[in-house]
Design an enzyme around this catalytic site. Sequence first.
Site, PDB file in Angstrom:
ATOM      1  N   ASP A 126      -3.275 -79.385  14.547  1.00 37.38           N
ATOM      2  CA  ASP A 126      -3.160 -79.146  13.106  1.00 37.38           C
ATOM      3  C   ASP A 126      -2.149 -80.128  12.531  1.00 37.38           C
ATOM      4  O   ASP A 126      -1.277 -80.620  13.247  1.00 37.38           O
ATOM      5  CB  ASP A 126      -2.600 -77.746  12.828  1.00 37.38           C
ATOM      6  CG  ASP A 126      -3.579 -76.634  13.179  1.00 37.38           C
ATOM      7  OD1 ASP A 126      -4.734 -76.935  13.514  1.00 37.38           O
ATOM      8  OD2 ASP A 126      -3.160 -75.470  13.117  1.00 37.38           O
ATOM      9  N   ARG A 176     -10.141 -84.485  11.916  1.00 34.89           N
ATOM     10  CA  ARG A 176     -10.566 -83.397  11.022  1.00 34.89           C
ATOM     11  C   ARG A 176      -9.859 -83.645   9.694  1.00 34.89           C
ATOM     12  O   ARG A 176      -8.635 -83.691   9.641  1.00 34.89           O
ATOM     13  CB  ARG A 176     -10.120 -82.071  11.622  1.00 34.89           C
ATOM     14  CG  ARG A 176     -10.344 -80.883  10.719  1.00 34.89           C
ATOM     15  CD  ARG A 176      -9.953 -79.600  11.422  1.00 34.89           C
ATOM     16  NE  ARG A 176      -8.575 -79.235  11.183  1.00 34.89           N
ATOM     17  CZ  ARG A 176      -7.825 -78.542  12.031  1.00 34.89           C
ATOM     18  NH1 ARG A 176      -8.284 -78.200  13.205  1.00 34.89           N
ATOM     19  NH2 ARG A 176      -6.592 -78.216  11.721  1.00 34.89           N
TER      20      ARG A 176
HETATM   21  C1  LIG Z   1     -10.931 -75.615   9.210  1.00 36.41           C
HETATM   22  C2  LIG Z   1      -9.719 -75.891   8.387  1.00 36.41           C
HETATM   23  C3  LIG Z   1      -8.563 -76.344   8.995  1.00 36.41           C
HETATM   24  C4  LIG Z   1      -7.426 -76.615   8.225  1.00 36.41           C
HETATM   25  N1  LIG Z   1      -6.314 -77.142   8.826  1.00 36.41           N
HETATM   26  C5  LIG Z   1      -5.280 -77.549   8.055  1.00 36.41           C
HETATM   27  C6  LIG Z   1      -4.177 -78.232   8.636  1.00 36.41           C
HETATM   28  O1  LIG Z   1      -4.091 -78.449   9.851  1.00 36.41           O
HETATM   29  N2  LIG Z   1      -3.184 -78.651   7.800  1.00 36.41           N
HETATM   30  C7  LIG Z   1      -3.244 -78.447   6.441  1.00 36.41           C
HETATM   31  O2  LIG Z   1      -2.344 -78.894   5.718  1.00 36.41           O
HETATM   32  N3  LIG Z   1      -4.266 -77.770   5.882  1.00 36.41           N
HETATM   33  C8  LIG Z   1      -5.277 -77.316   6.650  1.00 36.41           C
HETATM   34  N4  LIG Z   1      -6.324 -76.659   6.054  1.00 36.41           N
HETATM   35  C9  LIG Z   1      -6.222 -76.203   4.649  1.00 36.41           C
HETATM   36  C10 LIG Z   1      -6.629 -77.302   3.670  1.00 36.41           C
HETATM   37  O3  LIG Z   1      -5.655 -78.311   3.624  1.00 36.41           O
HETATM   38  C11 LIG Z   1      -6.802 -76.742   2.246  1.00 36.41           C
HETATM   39  O4  LIG Z   1      -5.593 -76.206   1.802  1.00 36.41           O
HETATM   40  C12 LIG Z   1      -7.850 -75.653   2.148  1.00 36.41           C
HETATM   41  O5  LIG Z   1      -8.970 -75.950   2.918  1.00 36.41           O
HETATM   42  C13 LIG Z   1      -8.291 -75.488   0.666  1.00 36.41           C
HETATM   43  O6  LIG Z   1      -8.873 -76.656   0.199  1.00 36.41           O
HETATM   44  P1  LIG Z   1     -10.464 -76.892   0.122  1.00 36.41           P
HETATM   45  O7  LIG Z   1     -10.751 -78.190   0.773  1.00 36.41           O
HETATM   46  O8  LIG Z   1     -11.168 -75.752   0.702  1.00 36.41           O
HETATM   47  O9  LIG Z   1     -10.762 -77.111  -1.404  1.00 36.41           O
HETATM   48  P2  LIG Z   1     -10.368 -76.285  -2.710  1.00 36.41           P
HETATM   49  O10 LIG Z   1     -10.610 -77.228  -3.829  1.00 36.41           O
HETATM   50  O11 LIG Z   1      -9.032 -75.663  -2.576  1.00 36.41           O
HETATM   51  O12 LIG Z   1     -11.421 -75.139  -2.711  1.00 36.41           O
HETATM   52  C14 LIG Z   1     -12.810 -75.341  -2.951  1.00 36.41           C
HETATM   53  C15 LIG Z   1     -13.435 -73.983  -3.190  1.00 36.41           C
HETATM   54  O13 LIG Z   1     -13.398 -73.231  -1.955  1.00 36.41           O
HETATM   55  C16 LIG Z   1     -12.993 -71.894  -2.183  1.00 36.41           C
HETATM   56  N5  LIG Z   1     -11.699 -71.638  -1.503  1.00 36.41           N
HETATM   57  C17 LIG Z   1     -10.801 -72.545  -1.078  1.00 36.41           C
HETATM   58  N6  LIG Z   1      -9.734 -71.950  -0.482  1.00 36.41           N
HETATM   59  C18 LIG Z   1      -9.974 -70.639  -0.570  1.00 36.41           C
HETATM   60  C19 LIG Z   1      -9.253 -69.486  -0.157  1.00 36.41           C
HETATM   61  N7  LIG Z   1      -8.079 -69.582   0.452  1.00 36.41           N
HETATM   62  N8  LIG Z   1      -9.804 -68.278  -0.415  1.00 36.41           N
HETATM   63  C20 LIG Z   1     -11.011 -68.174  -1.030  1.00 36.41           C
HETATM   64  N9  LIG Z   1     -11.735 -69.210  -1.449  1.00 36.41           N
HETATM   65  C21 LIG Z   1     -11.236 -70.430  -1.228  1.00 36.41           C
HETATM   66  C22 LIG Z   1     -12.864 -71.732  -3.673  1.00 36.41           C
HETATM   67  O14 LIG Z   1     -14.044 -71.190  -4.210  1.00 36.41           O
HETATM   68  C23 LIG Z   1     -12.663 -73.119  -4.208  1.00 36.41           C
HETATM   69  O15 LIG Z   1     -13.140 -73.267  -5.483  1.00 36.41           O
HETATM   70  C24 LIG Z   1      -7.464 -76.385   6.815  1.00 36.41           C
HETATM   71  C25 LIG Z   1      -8.633 -75.954   6.206  1.00 36.41           C
HETATM   72  C26 LIG Z   1      -9.751 -75.715   6.959  1.00 36.41           C
HETATM   73  C27 LIG Z   1     -11.000 -75.264   6.271  1.00 36.41           C
END
Ligand SMILES: Cc1cc2nc3c(=O)[nH]c(=O)nc-3n(C[C@H](O)[C@H](O)[C@H](O)COP(=O)(O)OP(=O)(O)OC[C@H]3O[C@@H](n4cnc5c(N)ncnc54)[C@H](O)[C@@H]3O)c2cc1C
Length: 303
Positions: A126, A176
Amino acid sequence: MLLWAARNRWLRDHLSHWWWVRRAVRKFMPGEQRSDALAAAERYKEAGIFAVFTLLGENLTEFAEGEAVAAEYQRLLADVVERKLHGEISLKLTQLGFDIDAEGAYRLFDQLAVEAASTGNWVWIDMEGSAYTERTVAFYERALAAHQNVGLCLQAYLLRTPADVQRLLPKKPAIRLVKGAYDEPASIALHKRTEVSAAYLAVASMMLEALAAGRMSRAILATHDTELVGRIAGFPAAFGLAPARIEVQMLYGIRAAEQRRLVAEGYDASALIAYGTYWYPWYMRRLAERPANVIFALRQLLP
Ligand SMILES: Cc1cc2nc3c(=O)[nH]c(=O)nc-3n(C[C@H](O)[C@H](O)[C@H](O)COP(=O)(O)OP(=O)(O)OC[C@H]3O[C@@H](n4cnc5c(N)ncnc54)[C@H](O)[C@@H]3O)c2cc1C
């Protein structure tokens, strides 16, 4: 405020014991035990969705805690084989005692990578807050020189990320890509949603082009932003990649219907399943990503 709350020790010690908070967190994790995570992975398997497991925890105080974390991941890897699951692992370096003994943390990681390789499995790293970025990329470079089954998470909101991808490409990395979940200063990170999406698009394009050219072993789009995934979906054809080469990863409990739709459309979809007792800061970051979830948490107060 939610990201501040994620770092607040008093809130961590108190909030995580309140029953309605414990009830609300179930939206994002199937339970605190390994068996809960494995059972969730079995349900996902039926839907054609692969699993990635993560044991929650970060910033330890004693190295022995890191050894216990590594031992738990070893047991998890064995359970994955026993239950015939397709389940990789993803961990935070601070969970392995990186702050206390960086060399010791490397040793633990190395053992996990060897164990995972023996059954064709993978270990992912991560990405944490920016205080760790350089050290984590350097750690990954070292791990990648010794193992082929290791991957690294990079954050699109960081200005340095395109350069990090270029830096890793000669070593054939597995990356990733996420948007980024920490509260970073504007001097090093993008903040506007549209800018972060544009950066994500640019880095994803760079990654898929490298994947098509055989310069990356895997490229994972970890996002719930299916509109963004839809825009990226045009790239594989442009680069001559089969659509199934696109791996899309989401978190357990978020946009489940979209995950099933992606599988139906031929994508390689996986869900990151978290478990463990130390869920408070992780949960707060999930709330910060979508403040509407705070309403959901408050509604748990109702009968
Ligand atoms: C598999 C995975 C691994 C990750 N690992 C890391 C990591 O190692 N380090 C790190 O900094 N971040 C990590 N993240 C978190 C990432 O950085 C984002 O903060 C998170 O994924 C929200 O951004 P988004 O790309 O989904 O887009 P966004 O623009 O935030 O969301 C797009 C849409 O998805 C839905 N959505 C997003 N988040 C949520 C939520 N929490 N609850 C409900 N609906 C939601 C909403 O409908 C939103 O409109 C990870 C995320 C995933 C999916």
